[in-house]
Design a protein around this motif. Structure first.
Motif, PDB file in Angstrom:
ATOM      1  N   MET A 193       0.825  -1.203   0.000  1.00 60.00           N
ATOM      2  CA  MET A 193       0.000   0.000   0.000  1.00 60.00           C
ATOM      3  C   MET A 193       0.861   1.256   0.000  1.00 60.00           C
ATOM      4  SD  MET A 193      -3.353  -0.880   2.283  1.00 60.00           S
ATOM      5  CE  MET A 193      -4.325   0.287   1.340  1.00 60.00           C
ATOM      6  N   ALA A 194       2.013   1.201   0.676  1.00 61.58           N
ATOM      7  CA  ALA A 194       2.929   2.339   0.672  1.00 61.58           C
ATOM      8  C   ALA A 194       3.460   2.595  -0.730  1.00 61.58           C
ATOM      9  CB  ALA A 194       4.078   2.093   1.648  1.00 61.58           C
ATOM     10  N   VAL A 195       3.797   1.520  -1.438  1.00 61.53           N
ATOM     11  CA  VAL A 195       4.304   1.640  -2.802  1.00 61.53           C
ATOM     12  C   VAL A 195       3.219   2.215  -3.719  1.00 61.53           C
ATOM     13  CG1 VAL A 195       5.091   0.351  -4.822  1.00 61.53           C
ATOM     14  CG2 VAL A 195       6.014  -0.185  -2.550  1.00 61.53           C
ATOM     15  N   LEU A 196       1.993   1.734  -3.570  1.00 57.45           N
ATOM     16  CA  LEU A 196       0.884   2.266  -4.376  1.00 57.45           C
ATOM     17  C   LEU A 196       0.734   3.764  -4.151  1.00 57.45           C
ATOM     18  CD1 LEU A 196      -1.816  -0.525  -3.803  1.00 57.45           C
ATOM     19  CD2 LEU A 196      -0.576  -0.061  -5.925  1.00 57.45           C
ATOM     20  N   ASN A 197       0.882   4.179  -2.891  1.00 61.30           N
ATOM     21  CA  ASN A 197       0.754   5.594  -2.562  1.00 61.30           C
ATOM     22  C   ASN A 197       1.903   6.407  -3.176  1.00 61.30           C
ATOM     23  OD1 ASN A 197       1.414   8.025  -0.644  1.00 61.30           O
ATOM     24  ND2 ASN A 197      -0.718   7.526  -0.225  1.00 61.30           N
ATOM     25  N   ILE A 198       3.132   5.891  -3.049  1.00 61.09           N
ATOM     26  CA  ILE A 198       4.310   6.594  -3.578  1.00 61.09           C
ATOM     27  C   ILE A 198       4.243   6.720  -5.092  1.00 61.09           C
ATOM     28  CG2 ILE A 198       6.815   6.428  -3.880  1.00 61.09           C
ATOM     29  CD1 ILE A 198       6.909   5.066  -1.113  1.00 61.09           C
ATOM     30  N   LEU A 199       3.756   5.657  -5.755  1.00 59.29           N
ATOM     31  CA  LEU A 199       3.645   5.676  -7.215  1.00 59.29           C
ATOM     32  C   LEU A 199       2.418   6.459  -7.689  1.00 59.29           C
ATOM     33  CD1 LEU A 199       4.602   1.972  -8.089  1.00 59.29           C
ATOM     34  CD2 LEU A 199       6.041   4.026  -8.215  1.00 59.29           C
ATOM     35  N   LYS A 200       1.629   6.946  -6.730  1.00 56.30           N
ATOM     36  CA  LYS A 200       0.434   7.742  -7.022  1.00 56.30           C
ATOM     37  C   LYS A 200      -0.561   6.998  -7.902  1.00 56.30           C
ATOM     38  CE  LYS A 200       2.784  12.175  -6.464  1.00 56.30           C
ATOM     39  NZ  LYS A 200       3.105  13.489  -7.058  1.00 56.30           N
ATOM     40  N   VAL A 201      -0.759   5.737  -7.569  1.00 55.30           N
ATOM     41  CA  VAL A 201      -1.770   4.937  -8.253  1.00 55.30           C
ATOM     42  C   VAL A 201      -3.149   5.468  -7.853  1.00 55.30           C
ATOM     43  CG1 VAL A 201      -2.771   2.634  -8.491  1.00 55.30           C
ATOM     44  CG2 VAL A 201      -0.282   2.918  -8.286  1.00 55.30           C
ATOM     45  N   ASN A 202      -3.998   5.748  -8.810  1.00 51.95           N
ATOM     46  CA  ASN A 202      -5.310   6.328  -8.490  1.00 51.95           C
ATOM     47  C   ASN A 202      -6.469   5.386  -8.775  1.00 51.95           C
ATOM     48  OD1 ASN A 202      -5.256   6.433 -11.292  1.00 51.95           O
ATOM     49  ND2 ASN A 202      -6.277   8.442 -11.404  1.00 51.95           N
TER      50      ASN A 202
END
Length: 386
Positions: A193-202
């Protein structure tokens, strides 16, 4: 102001639905429907993936599953308020934070004073520390212009602080024997979830999938699974990504689900109390007395005294247009525990039948009395609104 009024109406409807569900549960438990009701709660269901399976009765699916979604929504609200909302302003945070601490400390001390002689009884010390904001906001809505808008806003901020305290209490004090492997898996979900947030997955679906994996890991870890909802909410992006404000969108979508489905269902499966002589006699048990006096006296007095001290020490100011009599009345409304107190009760005593429903009956009685006293004080407190 229009947004605040819309929120109040929304939460008032939620309070009405919870009351309706509670009444239906009481009818089912105390009529010829009692066998059907109890069999329904014990009905098992789940899923199987290879050799791994999760099979639980409906009661636990609601308390562990649906309530995780509820706490996820709470987490989104807390994050938004801290980052860009009312809790981002220090001057507005002081009073609800100090009052909220008093609303946890005093009722828990009162409960412990009644139950300290037995370690099992003491486990429920957090039951009178949580409030049901939906009921309180509903009563404020009924009172209309008699209650200044600043006092309603204070209640909303106090509710957020109350939610934060509830999350911390559950995470620290109501955690069972821990499984290291399950915690490692929760850590993996955390990283995803941290990676998804950092990669700005929307795309919300990716976050939901990782969040579901995190929930299963928490379920098996010994940490109460509802905490997974709070942890997952921390990674939902607040800032717009390609024009889409994911946190706001998800929060808006969940509002109706929680109001019209999750909380009424929770009330229905947890408020089915047998109203018999044993339950009423059990109201004299130390646990029941601790709950009643904790919610009815400890919660309002704790909030009032701590807030009064903060105002007199000039750490904060009384909400604009209100007086201390109204403030006390609002404090009594926070003694409405109902569904949230029932939730803590189910965790603390793991739905033990040792108290023969007296503990849950004590919650409902104290909540009703707190609601009436709070309404009466606010109804008769006159303030000239500018």
């Amino acid at each position: 102001m229009k947004k605040l009024q819309a929120l109040l109406r929304h939460d008032a409807i939620g309070g009405i639905l919870i009351i309706t569900a509670t009444i239906l549960a009481l009818i089912c438990q105390n009529t010829i429907l009692t066998d059907f009701y109890n069999e329904l709660l014990r009905t098992e269901s789940g899923f199987v993936i290879g050799e791994y399976k999760v099979i639980k009765p409906i009661l636990l699916w609601v308390n562990d599953g649906l309530m995780a979604v509820f706490f996820f929504a709470i987490g989104l609200e807390i994050k938004k308020e801290i980052m860009i909302g009312e809790l981002s302003t220090p001057s507005k945070v002081a009073l609800p934070v100090i009052g909220g601490i008093g609303g946890v400390v005093v009722p828990s001390l009162i409960f412990v004073a009644f139950t300290f002689s037995d370690p099992f009884w003491v486990k429920g010390w957090a039951i009178p520390t949580v409030s049901d904001t939906a009921f309180a906001l509903g009563i404020l809505l009924l009172l209309g212009s008699r209650v200044p808008p600043s006092l309603r806003l204070f209640l909303l901020l106090l509710a957020i602080i109350d939610d934060i305290c509830a999350v911390v209490i559950i995470a620290i004090f109501y955690t069972g024997e821990l499984s290291n492997f399950a915690l490692y898996m929760a850590g993996v979900a955390f990283v995803i979830m941290a990676v998804l947030n950092i990669l700005k997955v929307n795309k919300p679906l990716f976050y939901f999938a990782a969040g579901a994996f995190m929930w299963v890991a928490f379920l098996e870890s010994g940490v109460h699974s509802t905490i997974a909802g709070i942890v997952a909410s921390l990674f939902i992006p607040l800032k717009p990504i390609k024009g889409y404000r994911m946190l706001i969108g998800i929060e808006h979508s969940l509002k109706g689900v929680i109001t019209y489905f999750i909380m009424p269902v929770f009330a229905f499966v947890n408020a089915g109390i047998a109203l018999n002589s044993q339950a009423f006699l059990g109201l004299l048990h130390p646990v029941s007395l601790g709950i009643i006096f904790g919610l009815l006296i400890g919660k309002p007095v704790g909030i009032f005294i701590f807030s009064y001290a903060a105002i007199k020490l000039k750490l904060s100011n009384l909400p604009t247009g209100s007086n201390f009599k109204q403030f006390l009345g609002l404090g009594f409304l926070t003694g409405i525990g109902a569904s949230m107190s029932l939730f803590i009760d189910s965790i603390a005593y793991e739905d033990s039948d040792l108290f023969v429903y007296a503990d849950k009956l004590a919650i409902l009685i104290a909540s009703f009395l707190a609601a009436f006293i709070g309404w009466f004080i606010l109804r008769n407190a006159t303030v000239k609104l500018k």
